[in-house]
Scaffold this motif. Structure first.
Motif, mmCIF file in Angstrom:
data_model
loop_
_atom_site.group_PDB
_atom_site.id
_atom_site.type_symbol
_atom_site.label_atom_id
_atom_site.label_comp_id
_atom_site.label_asym_id
_atom_site.label_seq_id
_atom_site.Cartn_x
_atom_site.Cartn_y
_atom_site.Cartn_z
ATOM 1 N N ILE A 39 17.999 13.273 34.895
ATOM 2 C CA ILE A 39 17.156 12.189 35.410
ATOM 3 C C ILE A 39 15.899 12.711 36.121
ATOM 4 O O ILE A 39 15.107 11.936 36.638
ATOM 5 N N GLY A 40 15.723 14.031 36.147
ATOM 6 C CA GLY A 40 14.518 14.619 36.717
ATOM 7 C C GLY A 40 14.519 14.775 38.218
ATOM 8 O O GLY A 40 13.495 15.136 38.800
ATOM 9 N N ALA A 41 15.636 14.535 38.852
ATOM 10 C CA ALA A 41 15.696 14.605 40.320
ATOM 11 C C ALA A 41 15.485 16.022 40.854
ATOM 12 O O ALA A 41 14.966 16.192 41.956
ATOM 13 N N LEU A 42 15.855 17.024 40.090
ATOM 14 C CA LEU A 42 15.748 18.394 40.584
ATOM 15 C C LEU A 42 14.353 18.979 40.412
ATOM 16 O O LEU A 42 14.026 19.994 41.028
ATOM 17 N N SER A 43 13.517 18.339 39.625
ATOM 18 C CA SER A 43 12.159 18.846 39.422
ATOM 19 C C SER A 43 11.363 18.848 40.727
ATOM 20 O O SER A 43 10.436 19.633 40.895
ATOM 21 N N LEU A 44 11.748 17.991 41.665
ATOM 22 C CA LEU A 44 11.098 17.963 42.978
ATOM 23 C C LEU A 44 11.265 19.274 43.734
ATOM 24 O O LEU A 44 10.453 19.619 44.581
ATOM 25 N N PHE A 45 12.335 19.995 43.438
ATOM 26 C CA PHE A 45 12.684 21.180 44.211
ATOM 27 C C PHE A 45 12.326 22.502 43.541
ATOM 28 O O PHE A 45 12.453 23.549 44.150
ATOM 29 N N GLU A 46 11.884 22.459 42.297
ATOM 30 C CA GLU A 46 11.600 23.689 41.565
ATOM 31 C C GLU A 46 10.535 24.509 42.285
ATOM 32 O O GLU A 46 9.454 24.018 42.594
ATOM 33 N N GLY A 47 10.857 25.764 42.553
ATOM 34 C CA GLY A 47 9.927 26.671 43.210
ATOM 35 C C GLY A 47 9.748 26.437 44.693
ATOM 36 O O GLY A 47 8.999 27.149 45.345
ATOM 37 N N GLN A 48 10.401 25.438 45.254
ATOM 38 C CA GLN A 48 10.225 25.101 46.666
ATOM 39 C C GLN A 48 11.468 25.349 47.506
ATOM 40 O O GLN A 48 11.485 25.010 48.681
ATOM 41 N N THR A 49 12.529 25.885 46.894
ATOM 42 C CA THR A 49 13.796 25.987 47.606
ATOM 43 C C THR A 49 14.430 27.352 47.441
ATOM 44 O O THR A 49 14.088 28.121 46.556
ATOM 45 N N PHE A 50 15.376 27.596 48.310
ATOM 46 C CA PHE A 50 16.323 28.685 48.110
ATOM 47 C C PHE A 50 17.545 28.017 47.496
ATOM 48 O O PHE A 50 18.028 27.003 48.009
ATOM 49 N N ASP B 133 34.587 26.143 39.824
ATOM 50 C CA ASP B 133 34.856 26.424 38.413
ATOM 51 C C ASP B 133 34.800 25.134 37.595
ATOM 52 O O ASP B 133 35.246 25.067 36.474
ATOM 53 N N LYS B 134 34.236 24.082 38.174
ATOM 54 C CA LYS B 134 34.161 22.767 37.537
ATOM 55 C C LYS B 134 32.747 22.478 37.034
ATOM 56 O O LYS B 134 32.226 21.390 37.188
ATOM 57 N N GLY B 135 32.097 23.451 36.429
ATOM 58 C CA GLY B 135 30.747 23.261 35.922
ATOM 59 C C GLY B 135 29.711 23.785 36.895
ATOM 60 O O GLY B 135 30.024 24.382 37.913
ATOM 61 N N GLU B 136 28.466 23.550 36.540
ATOM 62 C CA GLU B 136 27.373 24.032 37.373
ATOM 63 C C GLU B 136 27.212 23.158 38.610
ATOM 64 O O GLU B 136 27.102 21.940 38.510
ATOM 65 N N ARG B 137 27.195 23.814 39.745
ATOM 66 C CA ARG B 137 27.003 23.150 41.040
ATOM 67 C C ARG B 137 26.141 24.065 41.894
ATOM 68 O O ARG B 137 26.354 25.274 41.917
ATOM 69 N N TYR B 138 25.196 23.473 42.596
ATOM 70 C CA TYR B 138 24.254 24.263 43.388
ATOM 71 C C TYR B 138 24.020 23.619 44.741
ATOM 72 O O TYR B 138 24.205 22.415 44.917
ATOM 73 N N HIS B 139 23.556 24.452 45.668
ATOM 74 C CA HIS B 139 23.035 23.981 46.946
ATOM 75 C C HIS B 139 21.563 24.370 46.968
ATOM 76 O O HIS B 139 21.214 25.525 46.744
ATOM 77 N N TYR B 140 20.701 23.382 47.240
ATOM 78 C CA TYR B 140 19.265 23.596 47.358
ATOM 79 C C TYR B 140 18.899 23.503 48.835
ATOM 80 O O TYR B 140 19.123 22.481 49.472
ATOM 81 N N TYR B 141 18.327 24.569 49.377
ATOM 82 C CA TYR B 141 17.914 24.620 50.771
ATOM 83 C C TYR B 141 16.402 24.431 50.815
ATOM 84 O O TYR B 141 15.670 25.122 50.087
ATOM 85 N N PHE B 142 15.933 23.513 51.662
ATOM 86 C CA PHE B 142 14.496 23.300 51.755
ATOM 87 C C PHE B 142 14.131 22.807 53.149
ATOM 88 O O PHE B 142 14.979 22.319 53.892
ATOM 89 N N ARG B 143 12.850 22.970 53.482
ATOM 90 C CA ARG B 143 12.330 22.478 54.749
ATOM 91 C C ARG B 143 12.095 20.985 54.622
ATOM 92 O O ARG B 143 11.413 20.535 53.719
ATOM 93 N N CYS B 144 12.677 20.215 55.511
ATOM 94 C CA CYS B 144 12.554 18.755 55.440
ATOM 95 C C CYS B 144 11.112 18.305 55.608
ATOM 96 O O CYS B 144 10.691 17.338 54.978
#
Length: 116
Positions: free
Chosen positions: A83-94, A101-112
């Motif tokens: 749905i494009g929700a992660l495009s907001l964070f590309e290049g801006q996060t750690f 083991d249940k598929g791809e899961r990530y934590h995106y860290y960013f400055r609020c």
């Protein structure tokens, strides 16, 4: 002990800047091992309690000690990507891939303040 159990989890260098506190989690769960983790039972990255827990193949959770840091828990990574929700964070996060083991899961860290 299996090879999987021998893996010692380590805290990434990026999370060792003082902006975060760490809690001990029950094995293969997101549930805290300790009570009062919000106020008392949380640790700096170099505290002997969390280091010992990690050396014994324990897992950890992250608390933002710096109120300017936010964490997006992307358990539904594929759907968020679709749905494009992660495009907001590309290049801006750690970004950290979680141990699930249940598929791809990530934590995106960013400055609020960057986002809002």
């Amino acid at each position: 002990m299996t090879e999987e159990e021998k893996v010692i989890i380590s805290i990434p260098d990026t999370l060792q800047d003082g902006s975060f506190r760490f809690i001990r989690l029950k094995k293969k769960q997101k549930e805290p091992l300790d009570t009062k983790w919000q106020t008392v039972n949380n640790f700096s990255f170099n505290d002997p309690e969390i280091i010992s827990h990690l050396k014994n193949c324990g897992n950890y959770g992250v608390i933002c000690a710096d109120n300017d840091v936010c964490i997006l828990d992307a358990d539904e990574y594929q759907r968020l990507k679709e749905i494009g929700a992660l495009s907001l964070f590309e290049g801006q996060t750690f970004t950290v891939r979680t141990g699930s083991d249940k598929g791809e899961r990530y934590h995106y860290y960013f400055r609020c303040n960057w986002f809002f």
